[in-house]
Motif scaffolding. Structure first.
Motif, PDB file in Angstrom:
ATOM      1  N   THR A 112       5.139   6.597  -2.953  1.00 45.27           N
ATOM      2  CA  THR A 112       5.024   5.588  -1.941  1.00 45.27           C
ATOM      3  C   THR A 112       3.536   5.026  -1.953  1.00 45.27           C
ATOM      4  O   THR A 112       3.209   3.754  -1.658  1.00 45.27           O
ATOM      5  CB  THR A 112       5.102   6.360  -0.486  1.00 45.27           C
ATOM      6  OG1 THR A 112       6.499   6.812  -0.343  1.00 45.27           O
ATOM      7  CG2 THR A 112       5.003   5.367   0.590  1.00 45.27           C
ATOM      8  N   ARG A 113       2.206   6.015  -2.091  1.00 41.42           N
ATOM      9  CA  ARG A 113       1.176   5.563  -2.070  1.00 41.42           C
ATOM     10  C   ARG A 113       0.995   4.596  -3.465  1.00 41.42           C
ATOM     11  O   ARG A 113       0.120   3.631  -3.218  1.00 41.42           O
ATOM     12  CB  ARG A 113       0.131   6.810  -2.078  1.00 41.42           C
ATOM     13  CG  ARG A 113       0.141   7.422  -1.253  1.00 41.42           C
ATOM     14  CD  ARG A 113      -1.135   8.649  -0.782  1.00 41.42           C
ATOM     15  NE  ARG A 113      -0.969   9.596  -1.881  1.00 41.42           N
ATOM     16  CZ  ARG A 113      -0.369  10.914  -1.483  1.00 41.42           C
ATOM     17  NH1 ARG A 113       0.196  10.799  -0.462  1.00 41.42           N
ATOM     18  NH2 ARG A 113      -0.331  11.521  -2.728  1.00 41.42           N
ATOM     19  N   ALA A 114       1.530   4.875  -4.596  1.00 44.62           N
ATOM     20  CA  ALA A 114       1.437   4.138  -5.734  1.00 44.62           C
ATOM     21  C   ALA A 114       1.999   2.957  -5.534  1.00 44.62           C
ATOM     22  O   ALA A 114       1.533   1.681  -5.844  1.00 44.62           O
ATOM     23  CB  ALA A 114       2.063   4.889  -6.837  1.00 44.62           C
ATOM     24  N   ALA A 115       3.051   3.002  -5.014  1.00 40.50           N
ATOM     25  CA  ALA A 115       3.624   1.275  -4.640  1.00 40.50           C
ATOM     26  C   ALA A 115       2.810   0.407  -3.521  1.00 40.50           C
ATOM     27  O   ALA A 115       2.598  -0.584  -3.721  1.00 40.50           O
ATOM     28  CB  ALA A 115       5.056   1.587  -3.970  1.00 40.50           C
ATOM     29  N   LEU A 116       2.432   1.054  -2.650  1.00 37.85           N
ATOM     30  CA  LEU A 116       1.293   0.412  -1.495  1.00 37.85           C
ATOM     31  C   LEU A 116       0.224  -0.221  -2.345  1.00 37.85           C
ATOM     32  O   LEU A 116      -0.164  -1.292  -2.466  1.00 37.85           O
ATOM     33  CB  LEU A 116       0.891   1.338  -0.584  1.00 37.85           C
ATOM     34  CG  LEU A 116       1.883   1.686   0.458  1.00 37.85           C
ATOM     35  CD1 LEU A 116       1.418   2.720   1.543  1.00 37.85           C
ATOM     36  CD2 LEU A 116       2.134   0.374   1.209  1.00 37.85           C
ATOM     37  N   ARG A 117      -0.447   0.730  -3.508  1.00 39.01           N
ATOM     38  CA  ARG A 117      -1.719   0.260  -4.147  1.00 39.01           C
ATOM     39  C   ARG A 117      -1.085  -0.850  -5.371  1.00 39.01           C
ATOM     40  O   ARG A 117      -1.876  -1.825  -5.338  1.00 39.01           O
ATOM     41  CB  ARG A 117      -2.225   1.569  -4.966  1.00 39.01           C
ATOM     42  CG  ARG A 117      -2.995   2.478  -4.255  1.00 39.01           C
ATOM     43  CD  ARG A 117      -3.794   3.319  -5.195  1.00 39.01           C
ATOM     44  NE  ARG A 117      -2.786   4.242  -5.929  1.00 39.01           N
ATOM     45  CZ  ARG A 117      -2.384   5.217  -5.681  1.00 39.01           C
ATOM     46  NH1 ARG A 117      -2.865   5.671  -4.654  1.00 39.01           N
ATOM     47  NH2 ARG A 117      -1.649   5.996  -6.204  1.00 39.01           N
TER      48      ARG A 117
END
Length: 423
Positions: free
Chosen positions: A256-261
């Protein structure tokens, strides 16, 4: 400390976490230098402080140190290996040597089973991982993935899954990807195809969310290292697929954090086209929904990092009309932004005031201006003028308050005393 080149690393070239010469140095606000991969792993493991000083630290606080990187390269040029001239290394472990030989064989393509075996070895054995990286395994696997990932054949999906698993275990950094991406969009095309295929559910292989997690983490590194030309060629279907990862509550928090970044780094300042495409993909709505669902009563370091990424993405999207419309259209959009201000970090405060300034600009509708007062956003802007905030944040907050003070002074939801005191 001895390096593979035989020289002794100067102490300021060594990461205090990995105790190895840095490849992609970043600077923390505390003034400490870290290798990006090492400090990101530290933060991903739930820490929210600088390992050396103990002061609060988040991903958004890290700044690339290009000067130090050039010094490291000039001191030890071999620390940055081009994909076509990767050195070979004879591992001490015979089993690792056999795996490396199978993956790097010039006469045959490695099978999915071989790649999975190598991934399992690299995931649990740091020495094996280092040997594979030094042998150039990542370049071979990246090229294999780039060629296989663009086909819809179900027969190649096990190989695609295995490639992603091995790349995930090798932890390929953005700095290592940069030479491969120069003038070559095959990797991005392959990632786009894989993510879209997984989003549509047209492939139901054994990898499931694990493959999706690995793909979006690799995309995060690719976007971070991409140049302007590559960013301009990103397709709408990629943004829709990444937004779907943000929406999916079954993926890992790291994914999820990777997708946001990936979404955030896809629309840097000056790239209005991608901002519009990301807004049209529904990213603003899904980011708000994610924040509403993931914020616990006692926020941890990980939830704070998600909040910082969500707020930074909303601020970036609100630079275009489509992004502002999406945020205002969400029933909790403005209220959420106001609620997060002054509760998380200085980076969140900066993003929050940028969002509020964007949605209630001179072209704001009367409904939006009234909602700002009703949900407490005006009161929060007044609090920013009293709090220990950055001067630019205060000036932006003051400008927003002045713009609509005539309306807000007559609102029963706003203290006229506060407005008159600070304006």
């Amino acid at each position: 400390m001895e390096t593979s080149g035989g020289g002794t690393a100067q102490h300021h070239f060594v990461c205090p976490i990995s105790l190895q010469p840095m490849q992609d140095p970043v600077t923390a606000p505390t003034g400490i230098f870290y290798d990006r991969r090492a400090i990101e792993r530290w933060l991903a493991n739930g820490h929210a402080t600088c390992p050396v000083t103990g002061r609060p630290l988040s991903l958004t606080d890290l700044t690339p140190n290009h000067t130090l990187r050039r010094l490291i390269l000039s001191w030890h040029p071999a620390s940055k290996v081009a994909p076509d001239v990767a050195p070979t290394l004879e591992p001490d472990d015979p089993e690792v040597a056999v795996l490396v030989a199978k993956v790097m064989s010039p006469t045959s393509c490695p099978t999915a089973d071989v790649l999975c075996e190598a991934a399992a070895s690299a995931a649990v054995n740091i020495t094996a991982r280092r040997c594979m990286v030094r042998a150039g395994v990542q370049w071979r696997v990246l090229r294999l993935f780039s060629s296989c990932g663009k086909t819809s054949s179900r027969a190649v999906m096990p190989t695609v899954e295995a490639c992603l698993a091995l790349l995930d275990a090798l932890d390929v950094s953005a700095d290592e990807l940069r030479p491969l991406l120069s003038g070559n969009h095959d990797l991005v095309d392959a990632l786009t195809h894989v993510l879209v295929t997984l989003e549509n559910g047209t492939y139901t292989g054994g990898g499931g969310n694990t493959t999706r997690d690995s793909a979006v983490r690799l995309l995060d590194s690719v976007i971070e290292s991409a140049d302007v030309v590559l960013l301009e060629q990103l397709r709408p279907e990629l943004f829709r697929a990444v937004t779907a990862v943000v929406r999916d509550r079954t993926v890992s928090p790291g994914a999820t954090r990777a997708a946001l970044r990936a979404l955030l780094n896809s629309c840097p300042s000056g790239n209005g086209k991608n901002r519009v495409l990301i807004a049209e993909a529904g990213a603003a709505h899904e980011a708000i929904e994610l924040e509403l669902s993931s914020w616990p009563s006692s926020p941890s370091g990980k939830s704070r990092r998600v909040t910082e990424l969500v707020m930074a993405l909303l601020a970036r999207l609100c630079a275009c009309a489509e992004g502002r419309a999406a945020l205002v259209a969400h029933p909790a959009g403005i209220a959420l932004v106001a609620k997060r201000a002054l509760r998380v970090s200085a980076a969140t405060d900066t993003s929050a005031v940028r969002v509020l300034a964007a949605v209630c600009g001179r072209a704001a509708s009367p409904e939006v201006v009234r909602e700002m007062a009703r949900v407490g956003a005006v009161g929060k802007l007044c609090c920013m003028l009293q709090a220990d905030c950055d001067r630019d944040v205060k000036e932006t907050a003051r400008a927003v308050l002045r713009m609509h003070s005539g309306v807000w002074c007559g609102s029963p939801c706003v203290s006229a005393y506060l407005l008159s005191r600070y304006l």
